[in-house]
Design an enzyme around this catalytic site. Structure first.
Site, PDB file in Angstrom:
ATOM      1  N   GLU A 140      -1.843  -9.022   4.317  1.00  0.00           N
ATOM      2  CA  GLU A 140      -1.779  -9.409   5.646  1.00  0.00           C
ATOM      3  C   GLU A 140      -2.942  -9.612   6.241  1.00  0.00           C
ATOM      4  O   GLU A 140      -3.020 -10.061   7.400  1.00  0.00           O
ATOM      5  CB  GLU A 140      -0.993  -8.320   6.476  1.00  0.00           C
ATOM      6  CG  GLU A 140      -1.635  -7.053   6.680  1.00  0.00           C
ATOM      7  CD  GLU A 140      -1.464  -6.055   5.705  1.00  0.00           C
ATOM      8  OE1 GLU A 140      -1.388  -4.709   5.965  1.00  0.00           O
ATOM      9  OE2 GLU A 140      -0.860  -6.319   4.464  1.00  0.00           O
ATOM     10  N   CYS A 190       0.846  -1.151   0.073  1.00  0.00           N
ATOM     11  CA  CYS A 190       0.085  -0.054  -0.266  1.00  0.00           C
ATOM     12  C   CYS A 190       0.911   1.408   0.010  1.00  0.00           C
ATOM     13  O   CYS A 190       1.599   1.534  -1.043  1.00  0.00           O
ATOM     14  CB  CYS A 190      -0.965  -0.111   1.234  1.00  0.00           C
ATOM     15  SG  CYS A 190      -2.335   1.092   1.007  1.00  0.00           S
ATOM     16  N   HIS A 223      -3.584  -5.272   0.660  1.00  0.00           N
ATOM     17  CA  HIS A 223      -3.032  -5.732   1.961  1.00  0.00           C
ATOM     18  C   HIS A 223      -3.202  -6.955   2.210  1.00  0.00           C
ATOM     19  O   HIS A 223      -4.017  -7.799   2.386  1.00  0.00           O
ATOM     20  CB  HIS A 223      -3.891  -5.045   3.178  1.00  0.00           C
ATOM     21  CG  HIS A 223      -3.766  -3.516   3.337  1.00  0.00           C
ATOM     22  ND1 HIS A 223      -2.642  -3.083   4.197  1.00  0.00           N
ATOM     23  CD2 HIS A 223      -4.363  -2.593   2.735  1.00  0.00           C
ATOM     24  CE1 HIS A 223      -2.542  -1.750   3.958  1.00  0.00           C
ATOM     25  NE2 HIS A 223      -3.695  -1.520   3.224  1.00  0.00           N
TER      26      HIS A 223
END
Length: 523
Positions: free
Chosen positions: A181, A85, A179
């Site tokens: 994660e 990002c 993202h």
């Protein structure tokens, strides 16, 4: 012995709410990592010697003057770099590309079309549309890369973001606008595994068994034949510290269990049975109920109660430590999030962690060295190690319990009568949650003693007794929470049992407040 720190990932934190999640995912893959503020020096990076570097997201905008930038050395260190990002945007800008504020901000689910082969997306796709591989991802950005740096290629696009992923395979630089994660990105863990294991070449040595072996060896090296004192509460962190120290130094560990009269039903006996009888630890139980309740008499303010409980704990612990003349070390259950939040960035943007009730005020004159075996570990890792050390799953996965205990679940003044009633009511609530399978479905559940009386009917007579409130919430991070929609039949059964079995309670209510606006605990 396995060197579990040889291969390691450095995560530079630009302030994203997800940064700790990146670190937890890397650890989950089986690789050690550390999380540092973005403004580290070249010398610090050289000394850490990372195998790879990840640049986190950020609430900042790369289009703003003085927005944070990665140290230039990151791109000259000769190791793979992944920008996530904001991390992708600052990578692009610092290497000669361009970013702009997007006309169409992307927040939420998106589908990324994969273009051009890249090691980062090897063997990844969620679906094929007209033979075009796509990834289902989670976006959260207002800026976008509009011009690639030299030697980069586009590896992913969305309808509103033409450069949703990029790579320079020769230098092993990668950027993703989404993202990986977060669990909403379905193949996020596989993507991070591609980077950490396949691109960086890290071996997956970060396992519970290896962490235990490493911790025991480091404790032995640090304290030698010295004696160590530990305040053992029976919570997950102090319990795991106790077992690691016991494995390393045996009887040279002195555990002090302060029974403050503010614990759950039979909890003191359970702690002694578990650690004294089962594990054979050198443990002293201090019955300090009257001392704590005496100091709390007449005090109703929640913050004042917390401070009193913390101070009395320190006084009791200090009294016990004076009886042990050869102790040179104090063990604490500091975990990695504590270390992260306590770290001060030179930008002044770092947060200072709240002081813990049981370690914040130890007297300076104790002058003991600190032993912190868990300071590299996240909470989920501590739990895994606890299981590997033989702690029962029921204890490891128990809901959070506040440091001041029932001192903040008895509203207003704390009295022994109130604590005894609350203990019994809470035990019934938790028992029924377990029996119905709802304990595992909720993140935290407990009872609260309300210092108000209510009229009730028992048999042919009226009674005027106290009120208990039940609280159960569902949450991922405890920053926000929803009240748990427990079945009416279950709530009815709990209410009937408490009113009939706990003499002194006339009414049971259920708290249906979310966080925000309410907090999870009442005080």
């Amino acid at each position: 012995m396995t060197n579990i720190h040889y291969h390691k990932i450095l995560i530079l934190d630009f302030g994203s709410q997800y940064t700790q999640l990146i670190a937890r995912r890397v650890r989950e893959i089986g690789v050690y990592c550390e999380l540092w503020a973005w403004d580290v020096t070249e010398q610090q990076i050289r000394e850490f010697a990372p195998t790879g570097i990840i640049l986190s997201g950020s609430p900042e905008s790369t289009t703003e003057e003085n927005s944070p930038r990665a140290p230039e050395y990151v791109f000259n260190a000769g190791v793979p770099v992944l920008g996530i990002c904001y991390g992708m945007q600052t990578m692009a800008m610092q290497l000669g590309g361009l970013t702009e504020t997007s006309d169409h901000r992307e927040f939420g689910y998106a589908s990324v079309s994969l273009e051009n082969s890249t090691a980062l997306f090897a063997n990844l796709n969620d679906n094929l549309t007209a033979s075009e591989p796509k990834l289902d991802v989670w976006m959260s950005h207002g800026d976008k890369v509009t011009r690639l740096p030299e030697n980069f290629k586009v590896t992913g696009t969305t309808l509103t973001c033409p450069i949703a992923a990029m790579s320079d395979e020769s230098r092993r630089f990668y950027g993703v606008q989404f993202h990986p994660e977060v669990t909403h990105t379905k193949k996020g863990l596989e993507l991070l595994t591609n980077f950490v294991v396949n691109i960086c070449g890290c071996e997956t040595k970060w396992t519970a068994e290896n962490i235990i072996e490493d911790a025991v060896a480091r404790i032995k090296e640090q304290v030698g034949d010295d004696e160590v004192i530990l305040g053992l509460s029976g919570g997950v962190d102090s319990s795991v510290v106790a077992l690691l120290l016991h494995r390393a130094i045996g009887k040279n560990l002195h555990c002090v269990f302060v029974d403050n009269g503010l614990l759950r039903l039979h909890e003191g006996d359970q702690v002694m049975e578990m650690f004294g009888d089962k594990f054979g630890l050198n443990i002293t139980r201090v019955d300090a109920e009257s001392r704590f309740l005496g100091e709390l008499a007449g005090v109703s303010d929640p913050e004042a109660k917390r401070k009193i409980i913390g101070k009395v704990f320190v006084d009791v612990f200090d009294d016990e430590s004076k009886k042990l003349t050869n102790v040179k070390w104090l063990a604490q259950g500091t975990i990695y999030p504590d270390v992260i939040e306590s770290a001060a960035s030179k930008t002044g943007k770092a947060h200072v962690i709240k002081s813990h009730h049981n370690v914040g005020g130890l007297p300076d004159y104790m002058k003991l060295g600190l032993v912190e075996p868990l300071r590299e570990l996240f909470k989920d890792e501590v739990r895994k190690i606890g299981l590997a050390l033989g702690l029962p799953a029921e204890m490891i996965n128990r809901h959070p319990f506040p440091g001041p205990g029932l001192g903040v679940r008895v509203l207003g003044e704390v009295k022994k009568e109130y604590c005894d009633l609350l203990r019994r009511a809470d035990a019934i609530f938790i028992e029924e949650l377990r029996n119905s399978g709802w304990y595992e479905k909720t993140s935290q559940a407990f009872s609260v003693f309300l210092p108000v009386k209510s009229v009730g009917v028992m048999g042919d007579g009226r009674k005027y007794d106290w009120v208990i409130s039940l609280r159960a919430v569902e949450t991922i991070d405890f920053m926000t929470a929803h009240w748990a929609h427990l079945p009416y039949d279950l709530l009815g059964k709990v209410s009937n049992r408490i009113i009939n079995e706990v003499n002194g309670i006339s009414r049971v209510v259920y708290d249906i407040s979310g966080k925000p606006p309410a907090t999870i605990e009442w005080e």
